[in-house]
Structure formats: C-alpha cells, structure tokens
Design an enzyme around this catalytic site. Structure first.
Site, mmCIF file in Angstrom:
data_model
loop_
_atom_site.group_PDB
_atom_site.id
_atom_site.type_symbol
_atom_site.label_atom_id
_atom_site.label_comp_id
_atom_site.label_asym_id
_atom_site.label_seq_id
_atom_site.Cartn_x
_atom_site.Cartn_y
_atom_site.Cartn_z
ATOM 1 N N SER A 111 0.854 -1.203 0.000
ATOM 2 C CA SER A 111 0.000 0.000 0.000
ATOM 3 C C SER A 111 0.884 1.245 0.000
ATOM 4 C CB SER A 111 -0.933 -0.034 1.213
ATOM 5 O OG SER A 111 -1.895 0.984 1.118
ATOM 6 N N ASN A 112 0.347 2.378 0.400
ATOM 7 C CA ASN A 112 1.136 3.610 0.476
ATOM 8 C C ASN A 112 0.613 4.490 1.609
ATOM 9 O OD1 ASN A 112 -0.939 5.515 -0.622
ATOM 10 N ND2 ASN A 112 -0.783 4.109 -2.344
ATOM 11 N N ARG A 113 1.181 5.662 1.760
ATOM 12 C CA ARG A 113 0.929 6.485 2.947
ATOM 13 C C ARG A 113 -0.271 7.424 2.835
ATOM 14 N NH1 ARG A 113 5.263 6.180 6.320
ATOM 15 N NH2 ARG A 113 7.194 5.383 5.408
ATOM 16 N N ALA B 215 -4.564 7.618 -4.042
ATOM 17 C CA ALA B 215 -3.249 7.121 -4.475
ATOM 18 C C ALA B 215 -3.388 5.609 -4.716
ATOM 19 C CB ALA B 215 -2.205 7.420 -3.415
#
Ligand code: PMT
Length: 231
Positions: free
Chosen positions: A26-28, A95
């Site tokens: 995943s991402n932030r 995102a």
C-alpha cells in the site's frame, strides 16, 4: 452544465493489494485530501460520492454524502465506473497502487528463505480508463476529469505530461517531497494546470482551503469547456 447541476465523484486514500491473508502492499495516503475535496464539492454540486480506500474511521464520521469503501485498485476502478454519468466530474485524489502481486497466497507466506522475490503486475490506470471511455462515447463528452500528480522533482513537467497522457481537463500537482505537503499532513502546496493553458500556483494552505480553491478551478474549467463545445 454548471457544477451545481452535476454529480461529483471524488476518490481518496490508498488502495491495498494483498500478498497473503495478513500482508499487503500500500502507500501512505490517508484520504485527507480527497475528503476535503468531497466536503468542498458538497457545498456546490448536486450530488457527491466519495470512493475511498482503507482510511481511519474518524475521517468518515457524519459525512453528509454517500461513501463507498474499496480495497484494491481494481475495486476502485469498478466502483468509479459504476458511478459514471454523462454529467459527472471525477476528481482522483486517491493514491491507487500502481502494481499488485501476480498472485495472492491463500495461506500466510512462511519466513523460510533469506530472500523473498515478489512478482508484481501493473494495475489498470483508472483515469486513463475513464478518459478512454469518454473518448469512445460522445454521450459522455461532457464528463470532466481531474487528476492529481504526486511528484518529488521536475514537478511542472511531470504534471503537464500526466495532463496530456491521461487526457485530463485539470491536474493538481503536489510536491510530496516536502514535509508540509502531500501524504498524511493537514496542509498542501498545489499548483493547478488546465488543458486550456491555465496555471494557478497555490501557497501553503490547509487541505480544506486547498480543496475549496480546486473546486473553484473546476467550476471555472467547466464553464470554459462548455463554451468551447458551443457551436
Ligand atoms: O491522502 P492524503 O494523505 O491526504 O494525501 C494526498 C495525496 C498526496 C495522496 C494526494 O494529494 C495525491 O497527490 N493523490 C494522487 C496520488 C497519485 O497516485 O499520484 P500519481 O502521480 O501516481 O497518479 C497520477 C493520477 O493518476 C492521480 O490522480 C491518481 O489518482 C491517478 N491514478 C494513479 C494510479 C492508477 N492506477 N490509476 C489512477 O487513476
């Protein structure tokens, strides 16, 4: 058709791509920017839907519009496509993960080897898919597409590249290399470009104020696009 008569689809947050039952890529992204845009659009548009990846539950408390939760990029794509209408505005502040594991293990991957090599496959690009749907269907030509660009260098060039490549009406670029802009924080620094050559550089603002300036630009852009479609 002005913004007040339109449906606005806003995406926010990350997507997650499972590796096994307990791990994921995943991402932030926290969904703060997307949620602020949905809030700002809610004051001006006919209908809002906020399509979000896994975000903190407090972000969604008492929201006065419809929300749709998804996990993966493919699920976000399906959710966006099912919400499209000829009069809609799509604002992609999410995102989405660009890659997903080629295969999800049905059992927890064991910690046996010193090295673990993951094979990833490219996810569909949601904006490019929607832009293609718009190009192929003249009944959808009034759909208005807004993208974000998360960049750390050569910001303006990359943003203009994405505006053209993804066939967008507007792109908002944020410098995610800064500590006070982009992922996670409550502030942002955004420059907005349109396909008509407009450029608006916003200062450091709260995400709430950034969102309201973005919605103002979308409103103006819709009017310009409508003018250009007049015979
Ligand atoms: O959620 P926050 O913590 O508040 O952080 C906000 C943010 C930094 C995530 C947000 O402001 C932002 O920049 N969102 C876009 C992040 C991103 O994916 O940027 P990109 O440059 O990789 O993608 C360009 C555009 O294509 C984006 O509009 C993205 O939503 C879209 N995209 C990306 C991948 C994909 N598979 N499909 C897409 O449509």
């Amino acid at each position: 058709m002005p913004l007040r008569d339109r449906k606005v689809i806003v995406t926010g947050g990350p997507t997650v791509e499972p590796l096994d039952p307990v791990r994921f890529i995943s991402n932030r992204s926290t969904g703060k920017m997307g949620k602020a845009i949905a809030d700002a659009a809610h004051l001006k548009a006919r209908e809002i839907v906020f399509i979000h990846g896994p975000v903190h539950e407090s972000l969604l408390e008492n929201v006065p519009y419809r929300t749709v939760g998804i996990e993966s990029t493919v699920e976000m794509l399906d959710a966006v496509i099912s919400e499209l209408r000829p009069d809609c505005v799509l604002i992609m502040a999410a995102a989405p993960a660009d890659y997903r594991p080629v295969k999800k293990s049905s059992v927890k991957i064991k910690k046996s080897e010193e090295e673990l090599i993951l094979r990833l496959v490219k996810n569909p690009d949601i904006l490019m898919t929607v832009a293609e749907i718009r190009r192929k269907n003249s009944a959808l030509r009034n759909m208005f597409l807004v993208g974000f660009a998360a960049e750390t260098d050569n910001i303006e060039n990359y943003a203009l590249g994405k505006l053209a490549e993804k066939d967008l009406d507007v792109i908002c670029v944020n410098d995610v290399g800064r500590h006070d802009a982009g992922f996670g924080v409550d502030t942002n620094i955004v420059t907005i470009f349109s396909r008509w050559g407009d450029r608006l550089e916003l200062p450091l603002l709260s995400k709430k104020d950034t969102a309201s300036r973005i919605i103002d630009c979308v409103e103006e852009g819709i009017m310009k696009k409508t003018d250009k479609l007049l015979p």
